[in-house]
Write a protein that holds these residues in place. Structure first.
Motif, PDB file in Angstrom:
ATOM      1  N   ALA A  92       6.863  -9.372   5.694  1.00 34.58           N
ATOM      2  CA  ALA A  92       6.251  -9.381   7.015  1.00 34.58           C
ATOM      3  C   ALA A  92       4.806  -9.857   6.965  1.00 34.58           C
ATOM      4  CB  ALA A  92       6.331  -7.986   7.629  1.00 34.58           C
ATOM      5  N   GLN A  93       4.039  -9.378   5.992  1.00 35.52           N
ATOM      6  CA  GLN A  93       2.628  -9.751   5.924  1.00 35.52           C
ATOM      7  C   GLN A  93       2.439 -11.190   5.450  1.00 35.52           C
ATOM      8  OE1 GLN A  93       0.865  -6.598   3.587  1.00 35.52           O
ATOM      9  NE2 GLN A  93       1.003  -5.123   5.258  1.00 35.52           N
ATOM     10  N   ALA A  94       3.415 -11.710   4.717  1.00 41.21           N
ATOM     11  CA  ALA A  94       3.352 -13.131   4.357  1.00 41.21           C
ATOM     12  C   ALA A  94       3.546 -13.998   5.597  1.00 41.21           C
ATOM     13  CB  ALA A  94       4.412 -13.452   3.314  1.00 41.21           C
ATOM     14  N   ALA A  95       4.353 -13.507   6.533  1.00 36.59           N
ATOM     15  CA  ALA A  95       4.603 -14.251   7.772  1.00 36.59           C
ATOM     16  C   ALA A  95       3.524 -14.007   8.811  1.00 36.59           C
ATOM     17  CB  ALA A  95       5.970 -13.876   8.337  1.00 36.59           C
ATOM     18  N   SER A  96       2.932 -12.802   8.795  1.00 36.66           N
ATOM     19  CA  SER A  96       1.874 -12.451   9.745  1.00 36.66           C
ATOM     20  C   SER A  96       0.935 -11.437   9.107  1.00 36.66           C
ATOM     21  CB  SER A  96       2.453 -11.859  11.029  1.00 36.66           C
ATOM     22  OG  SER A  96       1.409 -11.340  11.845  1.00 36.66           O
ATOM     23  N   PRO A  97      -0.320 -11.795   8.888  1.00 32.91           N
ATOM     24  CA  PRO A  97      -1.271 -10.848   8.303  1.00 32.91           C
ATOM     25  C   PRO A  97      -1.468  -9.594   9.147  1.00 32.91           C
ATOM     26  CG  PRO A  97      -2.138 -13.096   8.253  1.00 32.91           C
ATOM     27  CD  PRO A  97      -0.923 -13.121   9.115  1.00 32.91           C
ATOM     28  N   GLU A  98      -1.068  -9.648  10.414  1.00 37.21           N
ATOM     29  CA  GLU A  98      -1.241  -8.506  11.303  1.00 37.21           C
ATOM     30  C   GLU A  98      -0.105  -7.488  11.178  1.00 37.21           C
ATOM     31  OE1 GLU A  98      -4.042  -8.184  13.111  1.00 37.21           O
ATOM     32  OE2 GLU A  98      -4.593  -9.992  11.995  1.00 37.21           O
ATOM     33  N   ALA A  99       0.915  -7.782  10.397  1.00 38.34           N
ATOM     34  CA  ALA A  99       2.088  -6.916  10.324  1.00 38.34           C
ATOM     35  C   ALA A  99       1.745  -5.527   9.784  1.00 38.34           C
ATOM     36  CB  ALA A  99       3.163  -7.561   9.461  1.00 38.34           C
ATOM     37  N   ARG A 100       2.346  -4.522  10.429  1.00 40.97           N
ATOM     38  CA  ARG A 100       2.176  -3.130  10.024  1.00 40.97           C
ATOM     39  C   ARG A 100       3.554  -2.539   9.739  1.00 40.97           C
ATOM     40  NH1 ARG A 100      -2.807  -0.666  11.972  1.00 40.97           N
ATOM     41  NH2 ARG A 100      -4.165  -2.279  12.859  1.00 40.97           N
ATOM     42  N   VAL A 101       3.634  -1.760   8.673  1.00 40.86           N
ATOM     43  CA  VAL A 101       4.924  -1.229   8.240  1.00 40.86           C
ATOM     44  C   VAL A 101       4.810   0.257   7.927  1.00 40.86           C
ATOM     45  CG1 VAL A 101       6.795  -1.410   6.556  1.00 40.86           C
ATOM     46  CG2 VAL A 101       5.547  -3.472   7.250  1.00 40.86           C
ATOM     47  N   VAL A 102       5.753   1.021   8.466  1.00 37.88           N
ATOM     48  CA  VAL A 102       5.890   2.435   8.109  1.00 37.88           C
ATOM     49  C   VAL A 102       7.223   2.598   7.401  1.00 37.88           C
ATOM     50  CG1 VAL A 102       6.125   4.800   8.948  1.00 37.88           C
ATOM     51  CG2 VAL A 102       4.453   3.262  10.002  1.00 37.88           C
ATOM     52  N   TYR A 103       7.167   3.037   6.152  1.00 43.96           N
ATOM     53  CA  TYR A 103       8.359   3.314   5.365  1.00 43.96           C
ATOM     54  C   TYR A 103       8.713   4.794   5.466  1.00 43.96           C
ATOM     55  CZ  TYR A 103       7.763  -1.208   2.940  1.00 43.96           C
ATOM     56  OH  TYR A 103       7.649  -2.546   2.634  1.00 43.96           O
ATOM     57  N   VAL A 104      10.007   5.077   5.497  1.00 42.84           N
ATOM     58  CA  VAL A 104      10.478   6.465   5.601  1.00 42.84           C
ATOM     59  C   VAL A 104      11.602   6.674   4.591  1.00 42.84           C
ATOM     60  CG1 VAL A 104      11.439   8.243   7.110  1.00 42.84           C
ATOM     61  CG2 VAL A 104       9.976   6.444   8.072  1.00 42.84           C
ATOM     62  N   ASP A 105      11.493   7.742   3.806  1.00 40.06           N
ATOM     63  CA  ASP A 105      12.575   8.108   2.903  1.00 40.06           C
ATOM     64  C   ASP A 105      12.474   9.601   2.613  1.00 40.06           C
ATOM     65  OD1 ASP A 105      14.446   6.015   1.047  1.00 40.06           O
ATOM     66  OD2 ASP A 105      14.451   8.121   0.460  1.00 40.06           O
ATOM     67  N   HIS A 106      13.602  10.192   2.194  1.00 36.43           N
ATOM     68  CA  HIS A 106      13.570  11.615   1.861  1.00 36.43           C
ATOM     69  C   HIS A 106      13.687  11.854   0.358  1.00 36.43           C
ATOM     70  CE1 HIS A 106      17.903  11.904   1.040  1.00 36.43           C
ATOM     71  NE2 HIS A 106      18.087  11.151   2.102  1.00 36.43           N
ATOM     72  N   ASP A 107      13.808  10.772  -0.429  1.00 37.59           N
ATOM     73  CA  ASP A 107      13.873  10.901  -1.881  1.00 37.59           C
ATOM     74  C   ASP A 107      12.444  10.995  -2.425  1.00 37.59           C
ATOM     75  OD1 ASP A 107      13.775  10.020  -4.692  1.00 37.59           O
ATOM     76  OD2 ASP A 107      15.931   9.692  -4.442  1.00 37.59           O
ATOM     77  N   PRO A 108      12.098  12.073  -3.158  1.00 41.81           N
ATOM     78  CA  PRO A 108      10.725  12.233  -3.652  1.00 41.81           C
ATOM     79  C   PRO A 108      10.261  11.098  -4.555  1.00 41.81           C
ATOM     80  CG  PRO A 108      11.948  14.295  -3.850  1.00 41.81           C
ATOM     81  CD  PRO A 108      12.945  13.244  -3.468  1.00 41.81           C
ATOM     82  N   VAL A 109      11.170  10.554  -5.371  1.00 38.74           N
ATOM     83  CA  VAL A 109      10.785   9.435  -6.243  1.00 38.74           C
ATOM     84  C   VAL A 109      10.462   8.205  -5.403  1.00 38.74           C
ATOM     85  CG1 VAL A 109      11.602   7.831  -8.002  1.00 38.74           C
ATOM     86  CG2 VAL A 109      12.067  10.266  -8.244  1.00 38.74           C
ATOM     87  N   ALA A 110      11.299   7.927  -4.404  1.00 37.83           N
ATOM     88  CA  ALA A 110      11.054   6.774  -3.544  1.00 37.83           C
ATOM     89  C   ALA A 110       9.719   6.914  -2.820  1.00 37.83           C
ATOM     90  CB  ALA A 110      12.194   6.622  -2.542  1.00 37.83           C
ATOM     91  N   ARG A 123      -2.427  -1.255   6.145  1.00 32.40           N
ATOM     92  CA  ARG A 123      -1.450  -1.672   7.158  1.00 32.40           C
ATOM     93  C   ARG A 123      -0.049  -1.158   6.842  1.00 32.40           C
ATOM     94  NH1 ARG A 123      -3.299  -5.102  10.906  1.00 32.40           N
ATOM     95  NH2 ARG A 123      -5.313  -6.103  10.543  1.00 32.40           N
ATOM     96  N   THR A 124       0.068  -0.322   5.837  1.00 33.35           N
ATOM     97  CA  THR A 124       1.358   0.286   5.506  1.00 33.35           C
ATOM     98  C   THR A 124       1.177   1.776   5.284  1.00 33.35           C
ATOM     99  OG1 THR A 124       1.105  -0.050   3.120  1.00 33.35           O
ATOM    100  CG2 THR A 124       2.161  -1.826   4.359  1.00 33.35           C
ATOM    101  N   ALA A 125       2.270   2.502   5.433  1.00 37.15           N
ATOM    102  CA  ALA A 125       2.255   3.942   5.180  1.00 37.15           C
ATOM    103  C   ALA A 125       3.653   4.378   4.776  1.00 37.15           C
ATOM    104  CB  ALA A 125       1.799   4.712   6.418  1.00 37.15           C
ATOM    105  N   VAL A 126       3.735   5.546   4.150  1.00 37.37           N
ATOM    106  CA  VAL A 126       5.007   6.102   3.691  1.00 37.37           C
ATOM    107  C   VAL A 126       5.126   7.526   4.201  1.00 37.37           C
ATOM    108  CG1 VAL A 126       6.501   6.551   1.714  1.00 37.37           C
ATOM    109  CG2 VAL A 126       4.786   4.726   1.594  1.00 37.37           C
ATOM    110  N   ILE A 127       6.294   7.822   4.774  1.00 42.02           N
ATOM    111  CA  ILE A 127       6.553   9.161   5.306  1.00 42.02           C
ATOM    112  C   ILE A 127       7.727   9.777   4.549  1.00 42.02           C
ATOM    113  CG2 ILE A 127       7.266  10.483   7.339  1.00 42.02           C
ATOM    114  CD1 ILE A 127       6.180   8.230   9.078  1.00 42.02           C
ATOM    115  N   ALA A 128       7.585  11.029   4.171  1.00 37.71           N
ATOM    116  CA  ALA A 128       8.706  11.786   3.613  1.00 37.71           C
ATOM    117  C   ALA A 128       9.420  12.458   4.778  1.00 37.71           C
ATOM    118  CB  ALA A 128       8.210  12.823   2.610  1.00 37.71           C
ATOM    119  N   ALA A 129      10.553  11.910   5.177  1.00 40.58           N
ATOM    120  CA  ALA A 129      11.279  12.438   6.332  1.00 40.58           C
ATOM    121  C   ALA A 129      12.731  11.988   6.248  1.00 40.58           C
ATOM    122  CB  ALA A 129      10.640  11.967   7.640  1.00 40.58           C
TER     123      ALA A 129
END
Length: 276
Positions: A92-110, A123-129
């Motif tokens: 996404a950021q290669a296509a648009s520097p403005e891209a923002r991403v929120v990642y979500v996973d419930h695996d502690p390693v991930a 511009r990115t974040a990770v949520i344990a959910a």
């Protein structure tokens, strides 16, 4: 069993994880022997599993570029797994520097590994959910900080819904997420199915049994059942198809390579829907 330095404290490294098994299929290094053993057992029934995962990742990258080409620069990736080359934020950021991403996973390693990889990227974040609790995802501080839910969002549910059983009511979870997003948002989805597999359902059932044995049931849904997840969305051409057949010639990326010839790559379904 020796605990690797990268393994977060408190996790049981004797129990297989679907995200680490997926990492193994893709040639990653963030998996344990117990994950590799489970993956190899599954591959005894379905040796083409790595090809399916590669097709899944290639589809995801094309769908992300499609979203950016339609002016969408906000991404909510639920069930994101362990970071590998060509992640959503990289594409996404290669296509648009403005891209923002929120990642979500419930695996502690991930979650732990994602946070390490993304450290310093504001511009990115990770949520344990968990996908089964959409409200927790939508109300998380990271979501509220990075995503403007009054503007279109690309919701990615890639290779995750087939790990929710009917008792988990996955259709309601998707509907709740859909209702929180504005018109113009996209749903990017892939799902496992017996349809399209180059082997009998009986043999494929052995692979499904491996996931059941590790207490991560894999639910193989039909085309009709997968299509139901797109209620409230208009499917983008060419509709719900095998993953390599979704816009294979558009917005090409060299890392995706040529159209795969391995029949396993055409297993399951992928599609993109637009909220009207």
């Amino acid at each position: 069993m020796e605990r690797p330095a990268w393994a977060p404290p408190g996790i049981d490294i004797s129990v297989p994880s679907v995200s680490r098994i997926y990492d193994y299929y893709l040639g990653g290094s963030h998996n344990f022997e117990v994950d590799r053993q489970a993956a190899r057992r599954a591959m005894e029934f379905m040796p083409g599993l790595p090809k399916i995962m590669q097709a899944n990742r290639a589809f995801m990258r094309r769908a992300v570029r499609y979203a950016v080409s339609r002016g969408i620069t906000q991404f909510l990736d639920i069930g994101s797994g362990i970071p590998t080359f060509g992640n959503v934020h990289e594409v996404a950021q290669a296509a648009s520097p403005e891209a923002r991403v929120v990642y979500v996973d419930h695996d502690p390693v991930a979650v732990a590994h994602s946070r390490a990889v993304l450290a310093g990227d504001d511009r990115t974040a990770v949520i344990a959910a968990d996908l089964r609790k959409p409200r927790d995802i939508l109300s998380a501080p990271e979501t509220l900080r990075l995503l403007d839910l009054d503007r279109p969002v690309a919701l990615l549910l890639v290779a995750v819904l087939h790990f929710l059983e009917d008792a988990d009511d996955p259709y309601s979870a998707v509907a709740e997420l859909r209702d929180a997003l504005p018109a113009g948002s996209l749903l990017v989805l892939t799902h496992a199915s017996y349809e399209g597999l180059p082997l009998s359902e009986e043999v494929a059932g052995g692979m499904v049994g491996v996931y059941r044995d590790i207490r991560n049931p894999l639910v193989m849904r039909s085309r009709e059942q997968v299509t139901r997840f797109f209620d409230g969305f208009e499917l983008v051409d060419p509709g719900l198809v095998s993953m390599p057949n979704w816009q294979p010639d558009g917005l090409a990326d060299p890392q995706d390579g040529e159209m795969p010839e391995d029949p396993y790559a055409f297993s399951g379904f992928g599609g993109v829907g637009r909220k009207a």
